[in-house]
Design a protein around this motif. Structure first.
Motif, PDB file in Angstrom:
ATOM      1  N   SER A   1       0.880  -1.160   0.000  1.00 59.54           N
ATOM      2  CA  SER A   1       0.000   0.000   0.000  1.00 59.54           C
ATOM      3  C   SER A   1       0.921   1.215   0.000  1.00 59.54           C
ATOM      4  N   LEU A   2       0.785   2.058  -1.031  1.00 64.23           N
ATOM      5  CA  LEU A   2       1.722   3.179  -1.155  1.00 64.23           C
ATOM      6  C   LEU A   2       1.137   4.339  -1.943  1.00 64.23           C
ATOM      7  N   TRP A   3       1.938   5.384  -2.071  1.00 62.88           N
ATOM      8  CA  TRP A   3       1.602   6.561  -2.868  1.00 62.88           C
ATOM      9  C   TRP A   3       2.433   6.517  -4.157  1.00 62.88           C
ATOM     10  N   ASN A   4       2.052   7.331  -5.117  1.00 63.38           N
ATOM     11  CA  ASN A   4       2.729   7.359  -6.410  1.00 63.38           C
ATOM     12  C   ASN A   4       4.218   7.693  -6.275  1.00 63.38           C
ATOM     13  N   ARG A   5       4.551   8.666  -5.416  1.00 65.06           N
ATOM     14  CA  ARG A   5       5.952   9.068  -5.251  1.00 65.06           C
ATOM     15  C   ARG A   5       6.818   7.889  -4.820  1.00 65.06           C
ATOM     16  N   GLU A   6       6.336   7.089  -3.880  1.00 69.73           N
ATOM     17  CA  GLU A   6       7.113   5.957  -3.390  1.00 69.73           C
ATOM     18  C   GLU A   6       7.179   4.842  -4.443  1.00 69.73           C
ATOM     19  N   LEU A   7       6.106   4.691  -5.230  1.00 71.39           N
ATOM     20  CA  LEU A   7       6.164   3.707  -6.314  1.00 71.39           C
ATOM     21  C   LEU A   7       7.277   4.059  -7.290  1.00 71.39           C
ATOM     22  N   LYS A   8       7.399   5.327  -7.618  1.00 67.48           N
ATOM     23  CA  LYS A   8       8.470   5.759  -8.524  1.00 67.48           C
ATOM     24  C   LYS A   8       9.848   5.462  -7.926  1.00 67.48           C
TER      25      LYS A   8
ATOM     26  N   SER B   1      -3.465   1.661  -3.763  1.00 71.53           N
ATOM     27  CA  SER B   1      -3.147   3.070  -3.555  1.00 71.53           C
ATOM     28  C   SER B   1      -4.415   3.917  -3.613  1.00 71.53           C
ATOM     29  N   PHE B   2      -4.396   4.990  -2.857  1.00 69.51           N
ATOM     30  CA  PHE B   2      -5.443   5.989  -2.996  1.00 69.51           C
ATOM     31  C   PHE B   2      -5.123   6.911  -4.171  1.00 69.51           C
ATOM     32  N   CYS B   3      -3.838   6.992  -4.545  1.00 68.09           N
ATOM     33  CA  CYS B   3      -3.366   7.906  -5.599  1.00 68.09           C
ATOM     34  C   CYS B   3      -3.427   7.268  -6.976  1.00 68.09           C
ATOM     35  N   GLU B   4      -3.470   8.123  -7.976  1.00 69.59           N
ATOM     36  CA  GLU B   4      -3.277   7.649  -9.337  1.00 69.59           C
ATOM     37  C   GLU B   4      -1.811   7.255  -9.472  1.00 69.59           C
ATOM     38  N   LEU B   5      -1.557   6.075 -10.029  1.00 67.00           N
ATOM     39  CA  LEU B   5      -0.198   5.551 -10.151  1.00 67.00           C
ATOM     40  C   LEU B   5       0.284   5.691 -11.588  1.00 67.00           C
TER      41      LEU B   5
ATOM     42  N   ASN C   1       3.176   4.392 -12.844  1.00 63.01           N
ATOM     43  CA  ASN C   1       3.885   3.204 -13.330  1.00 63.01           C
ATOM     44  C   ASN C   1       3.017   1.969 -13.164  1.00 63.01           C
ATOM     45  N   GLU C   2       2.859   1.223 -14.243  1.00 64.31           N
ATOM     46  CA  GLU C   2       2.111  -0.021 -14.167  1.00 64.31           C
ATOM     47  C   GLU C   2       3.057  -1.162 -13.844  1.00 64.31           C
ATOM     48  N   ILE C   3       2.729  -1.860 -12.774  1.00 67.18           N
ATOM     49  CA  ILE C   3       3.516  -3.026 -12.365  1.00 67.18           C
ATOM     50  C   ILE C   3       2.613  -3.914 -11.527  1.00 67.18           C
ATOM     51  N   GLY C   4       2.691  -5.199 -11.718  1.00 72.96           N
ATOM     52  CA  GLY C   4       1.882  -6.117 -10.935  1.00 72.96           C
ATOM     53  C   GLY C   4       0.400  -5.857 -11.112  1.00 72.96           C
ATOM     54  N   GLU C   5      -0.374  -6.309 -10.123  1.00 70.53           N
ATOM     55  CA  GLU C   5      -1.800  -6.007 -10.075  1.00 70.53           C
ATOM     56  C   GLU C   5      -1.983  -4.773  -9.219  1.00 70.53           C
ATOM     57  N   GLN C   6      -2.792  -3.840  -9.697  1.00 70.37           N
ATOM     58  CA  GLN C   6      -2.999  -2.593  -8.974  1.00 70.37           C
ATOM     59  C   GLN C   6      -4.489  -2.314  -8.803  1.00 70.37           C
ATOM     60  N   LEU C   7      -4.824  -1.785  -7.636  1.00 73.61           N
ATOM     61  CA  LEU C   7      -6.166  -1.276  -7.397  1.00 73.61           C
ATOM     62  C   LEU C   7      -5.996   0.089  -6.757  1.00 73.61           C
ATOM     63  N   SER C   8      -6.571   1.096  -7.391  1.00 73.95           N
ATOM     64  CA  SER C   8      -6.355   2.468  -6.935  1.00 73.95           C
ATOM     65  C   SER C   8      -7.631   3.284  -7.066  1.00 73.95           C
ATOM     66  N   TYR C   9      -7.802   4.222  -6.132  1.00 78.93           N
ATOM     67  CA  TYR C   9      -8.888   5.191  -6.234  1.00 78.93           C
ATOM     68  C   TYR C   9      -8.560   6.281  -7.260  1.00 78.93           C
TER      69      TYR C   9
ATOM     70  N   LEU D   1     -12.612  -2.864   0.399  1.00 78.20           N
ATOM     71  CA  LEU D   1     -13.449  -1.656   0.386  1.00 78.20           C
ATOM     72  C   LEU D   1     -13.360  -0.933  -0.952  1.00 78.20           C
ATOM     73  N   ALA D   2     -12.154  -0.850  -1.500  1.00 81.55           N
ATOM     74  CA  ALA D   2     -11.986  -0.188  -2.802  1.00 81.55           C
ATOM     75  C   ALA D   2     -12.761  -0.942  -3.871  1.00 81.55           C
ATOM     76  N   GLY D   3     -12.687  -2.260  -3.845  1.00 82.84           N
ATOM     77  CA  GLY D   3     -13.435  -3.055  -4.814  1.00 82.84           C
ATOM     78  C   GLY D   3     -14.923  -2.790  -4.724  1.00 82.84           C
ATOM     79  N   GLN D   4     -15.444  -2.754  -3.503  1.00 80.14           N
ATOM     80  CA  GLN D   4     -16.871  -2.486  -3.311  1.00 80.14           C
ATOM     81  C   GLN D   4     -17.239  -1.079  -3.773  1.00 80.14           C
ATOM     82  N   ARG D   5     -16.452  -0.100  -3.381  1.00 85.40           N
ATOM     83  CA  ARG D   5     -16.760   1.299  -3.720  1.00 85.40           C
ATOM     84  C   ARG D   5     -16.626   1.588  -5.209  1.00 85.40           C
ATOM     85  N   LEU D   6     -15.676   0.922  -5.854  1.00 86.78           N
ATOM     86  CA  LEU D   6     -15.426   1.181  -7.272  1.00 86.78           C
ATOM     87  C   LEU D   6     -16.168   0.212  -8.190  1.00 86.78           C
ATOM     88  N   GLY D   7     -16.873  -0.746  -7.599  1.00 89.32           N
ATOM     89  CA  GLY D   7     -17.607  -1.725  -8.396  1.00 89.32           C
ATOM     90  C   GLY D   7     -16.689  -2.673  -9.156  1.00 89.32           C
TER      91      GLY D   7
END
Length: 195
Positions: A61-68, A88-92, A94-102, A161-167
């Motif tokens: 679980s991280l932010w975009n800056r740390e992913l970079k 992540s709550f942030c838009e990411l 870099n695409e890597i692995g499986e990601q779920l983000s708000y 929770l993200a899955g439920q909220r984002l459908g």
């Protein structure tokens, strides 16, 4: 000269005592419950080191800056066959692995929250804490099973929770992050009429 001689002998004696005590300790990282990571730079270095040693899985679980900051190490891990799940709550960027983000704007999010990170490697090690870009930020590295379970559960809850909220069906990601992958959380929730 006599005073300097006295200090030198005293110093050598204390160093000898310290060495004796260190030899008596059961060495290795396992003898310590937590390693305190002081400062952003040390956090990033320990993240990179832990990712390089990962063999099977990384849940993060991280932010975009740390992913970079750790993207190269994650990319290398993925090439080695390490399964990567990222929340992540942030838009990411870099695409890597499986990601779920708000996909929230990182700068807007910074106005209400400070950067935090959780990384679980192979269900055996975790790094978690502040990812504020200062020398005074604090985080921990541990192999403590109870803390690892808390970290995993935190990521699972965020994914669910993200899955439920984002459908979005977050079940496959949740299943991967869980230590006991035969246990499927969504099935349990549906059986209890929670979903």
């Amino acid at each position: 000269a006599a005073l300097l001689n006295h200090f030198e002998h005293s110093h050598k004696h204390r160093l000898g005592e310290l060495e004796d005590c260190m030899k008596k300790l059961d060495g290795g990282e396992e003898s310590f419950d937590f390693w305190h990571l002081n400062g952003y730079r040390n956090l990033i270095l320990k993240l990179k080191e832990t990712i390089k040693k990962s063999k099977k899985s990384l849940a993060i679980s991280l932010w975009n800056r740390e992913l970079k900051a750790i993207f190269k190490e994650l990319s290398d891990a993925e090439k080695r066959g390490v399964k990567i799940s990222i929340f992540s709550f942030c838009e990411l960027d870099n695409e890597i692995g499986e990601q779920l983000s708000y996909k929230l704007d990182e700068q807007k999010l910074e106005s209400i929250w400070s950067h935090k990170i959780i990384l679980v490697s192979d269900h055996a090690k975790t790094i978690m804490g502040s990812a504020v870009k200062t020398k005074s930020s604090r985080s921990i590295y541990t192999k403590n099973k109870a803390i690892i379970e808390i970290a995993v559960n935190h990521i699972i809850l965020d994914l669910t929770l993200a899955g439920q909220r984002l459908g979005i069906d977050s079940g496959p990601m949740v299943k991967h992050v869980m230590k006991n992958q035969d246990l499927h959380l969504n099935t349990l929730l549906k059986n209890k009429n929670i979903l």
